[in-house]
Design a protein around this motif. Structure first.
Motif: not given
Ligand SMILES: [Zn+2]
Lengths: 252, 165
Positions: B135-159
């Motif tokens: 998986t790879k980090v898309v952003s160290q900051f996400g939709s709330t203070a407690c989350k970061a944005l990632y995406s999966c290189n295998d299933c291609k889904e963001p999470f």
């Protein structure tokens, strides 16, 4: 010995740094260069404002006049603010914003680490939370310094320019006055003079790895310990305090 | 309405276990580790909570939810007090809670020691959908203070990744 007033002023210093830096960063909401950084800057702003709320709430209790954190944020004049000057300076371009973030977050990381062992339990508790957030901000700005500093000629020029702009405001971060010294002596506040070499040890290698030269400045700006600010603080306050000034005690 | 013993700490905790973090509706404030204590005073009941992040905007809603629920169950003079110490950490989440996050599509936090900045950790964040560690980090900051944005290189889904803190 620490006076009551010295503690109150110290809490304003801690709270105002968060409030003013948070307000500056919040200006980037919907203005970030890319969506991810827009989110990042607003998250950073939120952490700073949360910290401000905690310190100013306690400042109001220490003052003992029944003022809330909102009263202290919205109803004080410019000369009663004690944030470091660097917090109030305009954001500039994204590289400037990251240069300042590196300077400020590394300082805050060391300051809150020191305050975690404060003999004042409330300061220690807030510091223990803030230090984790400051560390995350530091890591984020450090990564951007590497990317911009080692990126293109243009990104390097802009980052160097950011450090050139802000460097003369770094001396003030470590300034002590009589009140700060009394607080440090009593184990309540941090001895900022001790933090300075630690800060240089933290920041210098990052600048070197980012191909950034440490700016040569022969003059350091000063004033905030006495409530003397740059022209920019007044502009921030006129916007931030507008509603409470125009409609005193207005509530949502 | 379930009737709980509103005069015991356990009873109040059971009642409050129905209150969720509004930003993560599958995990209760107790499971998050935000619910710290209940203190009974002569005429009032004080609930002690701690914020995840100092600026967490959900705190006001959580406070209102606690007071409304306690009043609804006949608790006299409920009040909520916010404390900062000991500082909240994601290490307080149990494995069951972390599994609930994964089932909801949020990668669970690693141990807080993974956030060392002196040597950036190479610890892997697993995709909550396919469990891939690619998986790879898309952003160290996400939709709330407690989350970061990632995406999966295998299933291609963001999470979302619940940051260790
Ligand atoms: Zn996947």
């Amino acid at each position: 010995m620490t006076t009551h007033n010295a503690l109150y002023k110290y809490l304003l210093f801690l709270g105002d740094n968060g409030l003013i830096q948070g307000h500056r960063l919040s200006e980037l909401c919907s203005n970030g260069p890319i969506l991810e950084e827009d989110l990042a800057m607003t998250n950073l702003a939120l952490d700073h404002i949360g910290r401000a709320q905690a310190f100013l709430k306690y400042a109001g209790e220490v003052e003992g006049k029944g003022r809330t954190e909102d009263d202290l944020a919205y109803k004080r004049g410019e000369r009663e603010f004690y944030n470091n000057l660097i917090a109030e300076l305009p954001n500039g371009d994204f590289a400037c914003t990251m240069a300042r973030m590196l300077i400020v977050s590394s300082f805050e990381y060391l300051l809150f680490t020191a305050l975690c062992t404060s003999k004042n339990a409330t300061i220690a508790a807030i510091a223990a939370k803030a230090v984790k957030e400051a560390k995350y901000h530091f890591m984020h700005s450090r990564d951007w310094c590497y990317r911009l500093g080692k990126g293109t000629e243009e990104s390097h020029r802009r980052l160097q320019n950011g450090f050139n702009e802000f460097w003369m405001f770094t001396g003030e971060l470590f300034e002590m006055d009589a009140d700060f010294a009394a607080l440090a002596n009593d184990g309540i506040g941090a001895d900022l003079t001790v933090l300075k070499p630690q800060w240089l040890t933290l920041v210098q290698p990052i600048l070197a790895d980012s191909n950034i030269a440490i700016p040569n400045v022969d003059y350091m700006q000063t004033g905030s310990r006495n409530g003397i600010h740059t022209e920019y603080l007044g502009h921030i306050l006129s916007e931030m305090q507008y509603l409470q000034r125009a409609y005193p005690d207005a509530k949502w | 309405m379930v009737s709980e013993d509103i005069h015991s700490k356990e009873g109040i905790f059971r009642l409050l276990s129905s209150i969720c973090d509004p930003e993560i509706p599958v995990v209760s404030i107790e499971e998050m580790g935000m619910l710290r204590d209940v203190i009974f005073h002569e005429h009032s009941c004080e609930v002690i909570i701690t914020p995840t992040y100092t600026g967490c905007p959900a705190m006001g809603i959580i406070e209102d939810d606690i007071i409304a629920l306690l009043k609804q169950h006949g608790v006299q003079e409920p009040k909520v007090t916010l404390v900062y110490s000991p500082a909240w950490t994601t290490d307080w989440m149990t494995e069951t809670t972390k599994q609930k996050l994964r089932d909801f599509g949020i990668a669970a936090p690693m141990h807080s020691s993974c956030s060392s900045w002196i040597k950036p950790a190479n610890a892997h964040v697993h995709c909550p959908r396919c469990n891939s560690k690619n998986t790879k980090v898309v952003s160290q900051f996400g939709s709330t203070a407690c989350k970061a944005l990632y995406s999966c290189n295998d299933c291609k889904e963001p999470f979302d990744y619940f940051k260790c803190h």
